[in-house]
Design a protein around this motif. Structure first.
Motif, PDB file in Angstrom:
ATOM      1  N   LYS A  16       0.837  -1.201   0.000  1.00 53.45           N
ATOM      2  CA  LYS A  16       0.000   0.000   0.000  1.00 53.45           C
ATOM      3  C   LYS A  16       0.881   1.264   0.000  1.00 53.45           C
ATOM      4  O   LYS A  16       0.605   2.220  -0.715  1.00 53.45           O
ATOM      5  CB  LYS A  16      -0.903  -0.030   1.236  1.00 53.45           C
ATOM      6  CG  LYS A  16      -2.006   0.961   1.272  1.00 53.45           C
ATOM      7  CD  LYS A  16      -2.880   0.696   2.503  1.00 53.45           C
ATOM      8  CE  LYS A  16      -3.978   1.697   2.620  1.00 53.45           C
ATOM      9  NZ  LYS A  16      -4.833   1.455   3.798  1.00 53.45           N
ATOM     10  N   VAL A  17       1.959   1.243   0.775  1.00 51.82           N
ATOM     11  CA  VAL A  17       2.899   2.363   0.812  1.00 51.82           C
ATOM     12  C   VAL A  17       3.562   2.537  -0.553  1.00 51.82           C
ATOM     13  O   VAL A  17       3.622   3.644  -1.093  1.00 51.82           O
ATOM     14  CB  VAL A  17       3.971   2.165   1.915  1.00 51.82           C
ATOM     15  CG1 VAL A  17       5.072   3.221   1.800  1.00 51.82           C
ATOM     16  CG2 VAL A  17       3.344   2.195   3.292  1.00 51.82           C
ATOM     17  N   ILE A  21       3.303   5.763  -3.099  1.00 48.71           N
ATOM     18  CA  ILE A  21       4.465   6.489  -3.603  1.00 48.71           C
ATOM     19  C   ILE A  21       4.396   6.616  -5.128  1.00 48.71           C
ATOM     20  O   ILE A  21       4.581   7.702  -5.675  1.00 48.71           O
ATOM     21  CB  ILE A  21       5.773   5.795  -3.162  1.00 48.71           C
ATOM     22  CG1 ILE A  21       5.961   5.956  -1.648  1.00 48.71           C
ATOM     23  CG2 ILE A  21       6.976   6.349  -3.935  1.00 48.71           C
ATOM     24  CD1 ILE A  21       7.065   5.105  -1.063  1.00 48.71           C
ATOM     25  N   ILE A  22       4.122   5.509  -5.803  1.00 51.53           N
ATOM     26  CA  ILE A  22       4.048   5.520  -7.267  1.00 51.53           C
ATOM     27  C   ILE A  22       2.929   6.437  -7.759  1.00 51.53           C
ATOM     28  O   ILE A  22       3.110   7.216  -8.693  1.00 51.53           O
ATOM     29  CB  ILE A  22       3.847   4.082  -7.823  1.00 51.53           C
ATOM     30  CG1 ILE A  22       5.041   3.189  -7.482  1.00 51.53           C
ATOM     31  CG2 ILE A  22       3.586   4.096  -9.328  1.00 51.53           C
ATOM     32  CD1 ILE A  22       6.347   3.608  -8.111  1.00 51.53           C
ATOM     33  N   ARG A  23       1.770   6.356  -7.126  1.00 48.19           N
ATOM     34  CA  ARG A  23       0.624   7.158  -7.565  1.00 48.19           C
ATOM     35  C   ARG A  23       0.797   8.648  -7.288  1.00 48.19           C
ATOM     36  O   ARG A  23       0.186   9.471  -7.968  1.00 48.19           O
ATOM     37  CB  ARG A  23      -0.667   6.673  -6.902  1.00 48.19           C
ATOM     38  CG  ARG A  23      -1.215   5.399  -7.527  1.00 48.19           C
ATOM     39  CD  ARG A  23      -2.557   4.983  -6.953  1.00 48.19           C
ATOM     40  NE  ARG A  23      -2.328   4.293  -5.682  1.00 48.19           N
ATOM     41  CZ  ARG A  23      -2.735   4.735  -4.500  1.00 48.19           C
ATOM     42  NH1 ARG A  23      -3.413   5.852  -4.389  1.00 48.19           N
ATOM     43  NH2 ARG A  23      -2.470   4.066  -3.396  1.00 48.19           N
ATOM     44  N   THR A  31       9.902  12.297  -8.648  1.00 44.95           N
ATOM     45  CA  THR A  31      10.167  12.544  -7.235  1.00 44.95           C
ATOM     46  C   THR A  31       8.892  12.371  -6.429  1.00 44.95           C
ATOM     47  O   THR A  31       7.780  12.597  -6.912  1.00 44.95           O
ATOM     48  CB  THR A  31      10.727  13.955  -6.973  1.00 44.95           C
ATOM     49  OG1 THR A  31       9.824  14.921  -7.508  1.00 44.95           O
ATOM     50  CG2 THR A  31      12.097  14.127  -7.570  1.00 44.95           C
ATOM     51  N   PHE A  32       9.087  11.949  -5.200  1.00 49.61           N
ATOM     52  CA  PHE A  32       7.988  11.802  -4.258  1.00 49.61           C
ATOM     53  C   PHE A  32       8.361  12.564  -2.998  1.00 49.61           C
ATOM     54  O   PHE A  32       9.473  12.415  -2.486  1.00 49.61           O
ATOM     55  CB  PHE A  32       7.754  10.326  -3.914  1.00 49.61           C
ATOM     56  CG  PHE A  32       6.758  10.132  -2.806  1.00 49.61           C
ATOM     57  CD1 PHE A  32       5.405  10.285  -3.040  1.00 49.61           C
ATOM     58  CD2 PHE A  32       7.176   9.824  -1.523  1.00 49.61           C
ATOM     59  CE1 PHE A  32       4.477  10.131  -2.014  1.00 49.61           C
ATOM     60  CE2 PHE A  32       6.261   9.655  -0.495  1.00 49.61           C
ATOM     61  CZ  PHE A  32       4.909   9.814  -0.742  1.00 49.61           C
ATOM     62  N   ILE A  33       7.435  13.382  -2.522  1.00 53.32           N
ATOM     63  CA  ILE A  33       7.654  14.123  -1.288  1.00 53.32           C
ATOM     64  C   ILE A  33       6.702  13.562  -0.243  1.00 53.32           C
ATOM     65  O   ILE A  33       5.483  13.577  -0.417  1.00 53.32           O
ATOM     66  CB  ILE A  33       7.406  15.630  -1.485  1.00 53.32           C
ATOM     67  CG1 ILE A  33       8.376  16.165  -2.528  1.00 53.32           C
ATOM     68  CG2 ILE A  33       7.524  16.374  -0.165  1.00 53.32           C
ATOM     69  CD1 ILE A  33       8.127  17.598  -2.947  1.00 53.32           C
TER      70      ILE A  33
END
Length: 82
Positions: A16-17, A21-23, A31-33
């Protein structure tokens, strides 16, 4: 690494995490914040679950830490099943 190997051995909450992150990454630069605390709150999971998931993804080369709470998602390291 293929996508299935990237998530191999992850529990349901950890998947789920990873999915979150991908979505929610910025598609222009991958990049993911998100801090452990923010992702825990968003997904209703514990902070240790978020921490362990990030640690696994960092070790597998799927994520790279740029700065505190800022990660590069290495999609080039993943081969998605078509």
């Amino acid at each position: 690494m293929d996508f299935l190997k990237a998530i191999d051995g992850l529990g349901a909450k950890q998947v789920k995490v990873f999915s979150h992150i991908i979505r929610n990454m910025n598609p222009s630069n991958n990049t993911f914040i998100g801090t452990y605390k923010s992702i825990s709150k968003d997904l209703g999971i514990s902070i240790p679950t978020a921490q362990s998931t990030y640690a696994i993804l960092l070790k597998r080369g799927v994520l790279f830490r740029i700065a505190r709470g800022v990660y590069q998602v290495e999609l080039d390291n993943l081969e998605f099943v078509k």
